[in-house]
Design an enzyme around this catalytic site. Structure first.
Site, PDB file in Angstrom:
ATOM      1  N   HIS A  35     -16.936  -3.631  22.848  1.00 37.67           N
ATOM      2  CA  HIS A  35     -16.974  -3.571  21.389  1.00 37.67           C
ATOM      3  C   HIS A  35     -17.917  -4.652  20.858  1.00 37.67           C
ATOM      4  CE1 HIS A  35     -13.143  -1.932  22.769  1.00 37.67           C
ATOM      5  NE2 HIS A  35     -13.097  -1.211  21.665  1.00 37.67           N
ATOM      6  N   HIS A 267     -18.685  -0.131  16.773  1.00 42.08           N
ATOM      7  CA  HIS A 267     -17.343  -0.673  16.992  1.00 42.08           C
ATOM      8  C   HIS A 267     -16.983  -0.690  18.474  1.00 42.08           C
ATOM      9  CE1 HIS A 267     -13.014  -1.377  16.650  1.00 42.08           C
ATOM     10  NE2 HIS A 267     -12.885  -0.424  17.546  1.00 42.08           N
ATOM     11  N   GLU A 405      12.348  -5.724  13.844  1.00 42.76           N
ATOM     12  CA  GLU A 405      12.451  -5.778  15.310  1.00 42.76           C
ATOM     13  C   GLU A 405      11.109  -5.966  16.010  1.00 42.76           C
ATOM     14  OE1 GLU A 405      16.242  -3.692  14.120  1.00 42.76           O
ATOM     15  OE2 GLU A 405      14.129  -3.499  13.555  1.00 42.76           O
ATOM     16  N   HIS A 467      22.463   6.132  17.052  1.00 37.67           N
ATOM     17  CA  HIS A 467      22.701   4.741  17.412  1.00 37.67           C
ATOM     18  C   HIS A 467      23.158   4.571  18.862  1.00 37.67           C
ATOM     19  CE1 HIS A 467      22.102   3.969  13.235  1.00 37.67           C
ATOM     20  NE2 HIS A 467      22.515   2.703  13.303  1.00 37.67           N
TER      21      HIS A 467
END
Length: 651
Positions: A35, A267, A405, A467
């Site tokens: 890159h 890029h 999280e 869950h």
């Protein structure tokens, strides 16, 4: 190198930036992969940063160095160019071997592989959260080690990121937390070039970044990323800020190219020999010379060696004058004494959830180890992770991550890499899916991060299928470099921690919500082999292999089988990852030739077919009902296990 820049410095700064640009372009071209666009666009920014960064290339582990994180790890050609130019242990030959096997210059930076790389980045957004983690670690280190007499910790954390980093949700989570805590030691440099792989940034991103960060409690500066004096001024102001700083550097991707400036193609693809030659000629470089480093530019970059050594020596003098108790604390942080931990002993026959026993273990660790810190994603009462009486960050050991999280895992990865701390982070096991990219990066670099995952199975009960983790155990056991423990009871939980503390790798603890019978104590040496025979007989006909809450079920079943004349062993396997590393002799002792093996685990359990003739596991998601009813419904009963055992034995 932190002297005030003047107009007369412009020629050498321009030369420094060109050096970075064309080293990066040559590296990518030589590898025919990489890159070049971002390194060329950021070259002016990082050249000025060289005059502000406090680091010691001769000693990359100096504690009070500034941390520099490259969140856009694909710009690694720039990273390695800088590390070489600053004088780190990265010879020019390694730049010429960019992206090649066994080189020190892999496609994305890897901690522990290349001197000067603070943390492994790659997936976009990781580095932003890592930078927040380094800044939080620094704040807590300053609280512990600074005194009225001596300031030992006062460094900054810099992070280079791009559009993709800020599009990823992990960066929003992390920057929100940084703003909440007013981390004034954090400076985020945003390479705003308006280009993505697919084309113009406006194809998918149009939010007002300045307003977003101001709303999160940051101070924001905007600057032309090619005006070196303006960049210098902004860095100087950013270091005096009383809150985290975002510097929006407006840049042109592939700056300096002859025909490809601002082009999206730069890029992630080599520029091509003709374009590089033409671009070098345009910038006054010899078009036929590759990996060229002008002496004047190298001299200014290499000032980092002398300045770094001087700053480190001055810091060492301060350390010698620090109060005795601070120096002793620093030694404890650098070399934790695990023998000082007074691990609990749980009474056999009682019933206790492993999340609860784990909470007591965490508190014993915290009491003995000043560097043991961590927290939960707004679930501490359920995870049992509160460190009692230890206070809250930034002046205590309890870190409150909020419902974040993914960034929580990446933040604690950086805290682990900071060099002083042993962090843990916690949530429900089903939400480990949100953490998986960061757990994977921890595993790649061997970060000593401890992941606490409670509510481990259908035993969660009434909360239902959303869950109840089913496939997660199989997923994380398949992850190289991660050691996952699912203890059968409170005492085995202790042994698992004793083993995990000795491992130089991330470890995960998968723990029950429901109470489990406390079994006899087990030596950590047995757990260190991943599995051990917990109930034995001579010449077993069948082996019941189980983990976690299912070990007690296996023991109950074995009692009934024995009464019916079946010779049966029970194997508890708290760590699959350690088990598969054992030699054939040990495995034969667990699973004797001729014995049928049934694995029992309230999860997908596909990995157990490596050892088992049959797996009693989950082949569907769970349901909403009391946990005991669900275990019965899905076949985790003595009756079902008896039936399967007899079927295998042909009885």
């Amino acid at each position: 190198m932190n002297a005030l820049l003047q107009e007369q410095d412009l020629p050498v700064l321009e030369l420094m930036a060109k050096t970075v640009r064309f080293l990066a372009a040559d590296m990518v071209q030589a590898a025919n992969s990489g890159h070049p666009g971002a390194p060329m666009g950021l070259a002016d920014v990082v050249s000025v940063l060289s005059f502000h960064l406090r680091h010691s290339p001769k000693n990359p582990q100096w504690l009070n160095r500034d941390r520099l994180v490259f969140s856009g790890g694909h710009a690694s050609a720039m990273i390695y160019s800088l590390l070489h130019l600053w004088g780190y242990d990265l010879p020019l030959e390694e730049l010429k071997r960019f992206r090649q096997k066994d080189s020190k210059t892999p496609g994305h930076p890897e901690f522990g592989h290349t001197a000067g790389v603070e943390i492994t980045t790659g997936p976009l957004g990781q580095g932003v959260a890592n930078a927040v983690g380094f800044a939080m670690a620094s704040k807590y280190a300053a609280h512990l080690l600074n005194s009225e007499e001596t300031t030992l910790i006062d460094h900054k954390v810099y992070c280079l990121c791009g559009d993709g980093d800020l599009e990823e949700g992990i960066s929003y989570e992390a920057c929100s937390l940084a703003g909440h805590h007013q981390l004034d030691n954090l400076i985020l440099i945003y390479d705003s070039n308006n280009i993505t792989i697919e084309g113009e940034l406006s194809l998918a991103f149009s939010e007002e970044v300045k307003g977003r960060f101001e709303a999160q409690g940051w101070e924001v500066f905007e600057v032309c990323g090619h005006d070196v004096l303006a960049i210098h001024k902004v860095f100087s102001e950013a270091k005096r800020a009383d809150k985290p700083v975002l510097i929006i550097a407006k840049t042109t991707i592939a700056k300096g190219c002859k025909t490809m400036e601002g082009c999206a193609k730069t890029h992630g693809a080599p520029l091509g020999e003709e374009e590089i030659r033409a671009s070098k000629e345009k910038n006054g470089f010899d078009p036929s010379e590759k990996f060229y480093i002008p002496e004047a530019a190298l001299l200014r970059f290499r000032n980092a060696l002398e300045m770094g050594e001087t700053m480190e020596n001055l810091w060492n003098e301060k350390l010698q004058k620090a109060p005795k108790e601070k120096k002793q604390l620093l030694e404890q942080l650098l070399s934790p004494d695990f023998s000082a931990v007074d691990f609990p002993v749980f009474e056999e026959g009682k019933k206790i959830a492993t999340r609860s026993s784990n909470g007591e273990i965490l508190n014993r660790l915290s009491s003995a180890l000043p560097g043991f810190i961590g927290g939960s994603a707004d679930l501490a009462p359920s995870n049992n992770t509160d460190l009692k009486g230890a206070g809250n960050f930034p002046v205590g050991k309890n870190f409150h991550f909020g419902v974040r999280e993914h960034s929580m895992a990446a933040i604690t990865n950086a805290i682990a890499n900071y060099g002083l701390f042993m962090p843990f982070c916690a949530t429900f096991f089903v939400f480990s899916d949100y953490m998986a990219p960061s757990v994977r990066v921890a595993s790649i670099m061997g970060a000593k991060n401890y992941f606490i995952w409670t509510h481990d199975s259908i035993g969660v009960g009434e909360d239902g299928a959303t869950h109840q983790p089913i496939e997660q155990l199989t997923h994380f056991r398949a992850m190289p470099g991660l050691y996952l423990f699912r203890p059968a009871d409170a005492n085995e939980n202790v042994a698992c921690w004793q083993v995990a503390l000795r491992l130089k790798a991330p470890c995960a603890f998968v723990l029950s919500r429901q109470n489990l019978p406390v079994l006899p104590r087990v030596e950590s040496e047995k757990v260190a082999k991943g599995a051990y025979t917990i109930r034995a007989c001579e010449n077993p006909e069948i082996v019941l292999l189980a983990t976690g809450s299912e070990v007690s079920l296996a023991l109950e079943t074995a009692e009934v089988l024995t009464k019916e004349g079946v010779r049966v062993n029970v194997v508890s396997a708290p760590c699959f990852d350690l088990l598969v590393a054992q030699d054939k002799r040990y495995l034969r002792s667990l699973f004797p030739e001729g014995a049928k093996v049934i694995a029992i685990e309230a999860s997908r359990g596909l990995e157990w077919y490596r050892f088992a003739d049959e797996v009693i596991g989950m082949d569907s998601f769970g349901a909403s009902a009391p946990g005991d009813e669900l275990f019965a419904h899905f076949g985790f009963t003595v009756e079902n296990l008896l039936s399967k055992a007899k079927e295998l034995l042909g009885r």
